[in-house]
Design a protein around this motif. Structure first.
Motif, PDB file in Angstrom:
ATOM      1  N   ASN A  50     -59.740  43.594  23.524  1.00  0.00           N
ATOM      2  CA  ASN A  50     -59.662  44.776  22.672  1.00  0.00           C
ATOM      3  C   ASN A  50     -60.919  45.647  22.753  1.00  0.00           C
TER       4      ASN A  50
ATOM      5  N   ALA B  38     -55.296  48.780  10.917  1.00  0.00           N
ATOM      6  CA  ALA B  38     -55.656  48.698  12.327  1.00  0.00           C
ATOM      7  C   ALA B  38     -56.954  49.478  12.452  1.00  0.00           C
TER       8      ALA B  38
ATOM      9  N   ILE C 101     -50.848  46.503  19.185  1.00  0.00           N
ATOM     10  CA  ILE C 101     -50.908  46.343  17.727  1.00  0.00           C
ATOM     11  C   ILE C 101     -49.489  46.383  17.151  1.00  0.00           C
TER      12      ILE C 101
ATOM     13  N   ARG D 185     -55.759  43.876  10.384  1.00  0.00           N
ATOM     14  CA  ARG D 185     -54.594  43.346  11.114  1.00  0.00           C
ATOM     15  C   ARG D 185     -54.855  43.361  12.615  1.00  0.00           C
ATOM     16  N   ALA D 186     -55.631  44.360  13.049  1.00  0.00           N
ATOM     17  CA  ALA D 186     -56.019  44.452  14.458  1.00  0.00           C
ATOM     18  C   ALA D 186     -57.320  45.229  14.543  1.00  0.00           C
TER      19      ALA D 186
END
Length: 392
Positions: free
Chosen positions: A54, A4, A93, A32-33
């Motif tokens: 985001n 992340a 997340i 992943r994020a």
């Protein structure tokens, strides 16, 4: 390794944005994020790959979306005040699918250098997965205020993360290039090096599995124990010949169509490892005394000679004096063979010592200038012969 990534400030946001582009190009699946946090609205608008939802604007009550003006104390304050705004984005997340957080920031500015340590401290208080930092040092030609910011940020950031990986702009800016072009090149270097390290071990459908797999636990163990890390990298191109066989400068044999010379590939991999360790590191340092190291050799599987990787790992043990040197291969259908090297817990780093000395001098100079400025103003407005009364 699934990360992340949170880019704090202008430099951090751009680097995370570039990581998403790298993920898309290579299919590595590292990110992943991705979240970008900034106090300047324009910097968030300029991002290309991080989703709009985001992108978190902080400090609106204090700086109205115009940034903190290289004031990293103010950057830390607005990060502390608006940490709930950042947490709201982090809540989306799926942390159960993430191996670690990576907080990325330029350490010379205001928002990133002040806010990144605040966020790292917050994350470590809430989550059990590791929280790593990736900090970018400003060049010495960027000015005293940025050097002072970097020294103070470094001192704080390294204490709040499980490990701080550092990239030094001073070692990578080339004379004569434009500022934008220079930073684009630097960001690409950052992403390429860390991309191979974090991407190692990920296998998609139809891809070859490494003989000696480097997975997320190897990276986590290498980064455990805290401290500062640097990354080395070296590569050699692989070319296709007209008959379809893989031939290259790497083999040193332009006529070997029926397979590769094992002794030659062994020696060339060992040479690549030495180049990665002794060449241009993301943070220049003496490798002797390194606490832990991780070696990843990537490229077409026929070039990934296990004996060469083992020899390279043994050489690293001797050079660093560390008994914790992990290593493995990472088969990739890229037209190059590359050695990526993570050196963790480095301690002989002249650049950091110089940075701190220059920062202390800058701090003393700023205090002297401030005092002199106050005295000059007093002298300017006072009138010994005819004293005027102020309005209030």
């Amino acid at each position: 390794m699934k990360l992340a990534m949170i880019g704090f400030g202008q430099a951090g946001g751009k680097i995370v944005d570039r990581f998403l582009d790298y993920d898309d190009r290579t299919g590595s699946g590292i990110v992943r994020a991705a979240i970008a946090v900034n106090s300047a609205k324009a910097d968030l608008i300029g991002l290309e790959n991080i989703p709009q939802e985001n992108r978190v604007l902080i400090g609106q009550a204090r700086v109205k979306g115009h940034g903190v003006g290289a004031d990293n104390e103010l950057g830390a304050e607005v990060a502390e005040e608006d940490i709930d705004e950042v947490q709201n984005a982090i809540d989306a997340i799926p942390t159960h699918e993430v191996d670690a957080f990576l907080v990325v920031a330029g350490m010379g500015g205001g928002t990133g250098s002040g806010g990144a340590p605040v966020l790292a401290k917050h994350l470590k208080r809430i989550y059990t997965i590791p929280v790593y930092g990736l900090g970018v040092l400003p060049g010495t030609d960027e000015g005293g205020i940025y050097t002072l910011n970097a020294a103070r940020s470094f001192q704080t950031f390294v204490r709040e993360v499980d490990n701080l990986m550092v990239f030094d702009n001073d070692s990578w800016r080339q004379t004569g290039e434009s500022v934008e072009g220079g930073y684009d090149q630097i960001n690409e270097e950052i992403v390429r090096r860390f991309g191979i390290l974090f991407g190692a071990g990920e296998v998609g459908d139809g891809q070859e599995v490494a003989e000696s797999v480097v997975d997320s636990s190897e990276i986590i163990n290498t980064l455990s124990g805290g401290g500062v890390s640097t990354v080395g990298f070296a590569s050699e191109e692989v070319e296709l010949n007209t008959s379809g066989g893989l031939l290259s400068r790497f083999t040193g044999d332009s006529g070997a169509e029926d397979g590769l010379d094992a002794a030659n590939t062994t020696n060339r991999i060992t040479s690549l490892v030495r180049k990665a360790a002794l060449g241009r590191l993301t943070l220049p340092c003496e490798i002797e005394g390194t606490e832990r190291a991780l070696l990843v050799v990537s490229g077409p599987s026929e070039y990934l000679n296990r004996k060469g990787i083992e020899r390279g790992r043994k050489w690293l043990e001797e050079e660093t004096g560390s008994m914790e040197v992990r290593g493995g291969d990472f088969p990739q259908e890229e037209p190059e063979v590359a050695a990526a090297l993570l050196l963790s817990g480095v301690n002989n780093v002249p650049r950091i010592k110089r940075l701190q000395q220059v920062a202390i001098e800058a701090q003393d100079n700023m205090e002297d200038i401030q005092q002199e400025s106050e005295e000059n103003l007093e002298e300017l407005v006072e009138d010994d012969e005819d004293e005027l009364e102020p309005l209030f």
